[in-house]
Design a protein around this motif. Sequence first.
Motif, PDB file in Angstrom:
ATOM      1  N   TRP A  77       0.849  -1.189   0.000  1.00 39.94           N
ATOM      2  CA  TRP A  77       0.000   0.000   0.000  1.00 39.94           C
ATOM      3  C   TRP A  77       0.886   1.241   0.000  1.00 39.94           C
ATOM      4  CZ3 TRP A  77      -5.480   0.239   2.167  1.00 39.94           C
ATOM      5  CH2 TRP A  77      -6.140  -0.990   1.965  1.00 39.94           C
ATOM      6  N   THR A 137      -8.004   5.191  -0.717  1.00 40.63           N
ATOM      7  CA  THR A 137      -6.619   5.049  -1.130  1.00 40.63           C
ATOM      8  C   THR A 137      -6.539   5.255  -2.630  1.00 40.63           C
ATOM      9  OG1 THR A 137      -4.619   3.682  -0.934  1.00 40.63           O
ATOM     10  CG2 THR A 137      -6.669   2.529  -1.477  1.00 40.63           C
ATOM     11  N   LEU A 175      -3.311   0.907  -5.668  1.00 41.04           N
ATOM     12  CA  LEU A 175      -2.417   1.109  -4.516  1.00 41.04           C
ATOM     13  C   LEU A 175      -1.190   1.922  -4.923  1.00 41.04           C
ATOM     14  CD1 LEU A 175      -2.874  -2.393  -2.827  1.00 41.04           C
ATOM     15  CD2 LEU A 175      -4.084  -0.240  -2.357  1.00 41.04           C
TER      16      LEU A 175
END
Length: 213
Positions: free
Chosen positions: A112, A136, A140
């Motif tokens: 991440w 997010t 990623l």
Amino acid sequence: MTNAKLCQFRGFAFLVSIVITMLSISEAHANQMKKQNLLELMRHTESIIVGTVSKKEDGFQDGLPYTEITIEIGQNIKGDKGSTYSFRQFGLIKPKPTGDGRINLMVTPAGWPTYSVGENVMLFLNKPASKTGFQTTVGLTQGKFVIRGDKISNGLNNDELFARIKFNGPLKPTHQDLVSQPSGAYAAEAFLSLVRTAVQENWIAKGVMTDDQ
């Protein structure tokens, strides 16, 4: 050991086992994650912003660990986020006391994106999760680009970013240079210009930028 302490120990051991399992799954997922090209990143992003990380802190929301990142925005390429934007991503910066004598070990999962204050970034952001509001980047680390000087690259060093994409029409020479580069850091201004033009001129909907079948 008293029954109360035994239950507390078992509960802690169970939590540790869950954390280890989650981190193992996250690392495996990161290692097997499909590479996404620019077209795929743009299709799935809710907003694209360029700016500087001004603040980073972690905490808990309804028992879930998060890291909150604040961006001082220089450019809103897609979606208007104003002059600053904060979002919460799953996982702590580092293990953190929970307030009941335990330590929560659920840091940002492997694979991440992580952030540093002062970092200049371009982010392709997913839509916030419906239940938690956590957010997010698309793909990623693939959807987080770091700008260093006049160069820009994502977590995979731009590998295959223009693979499997067809451009139906002539490109500016600076844009064509990017498309012809298989990987490695790009000229930042040229890349920002290409993405900005693709959004403003709606290249995907108009068929200018399509899958190369």
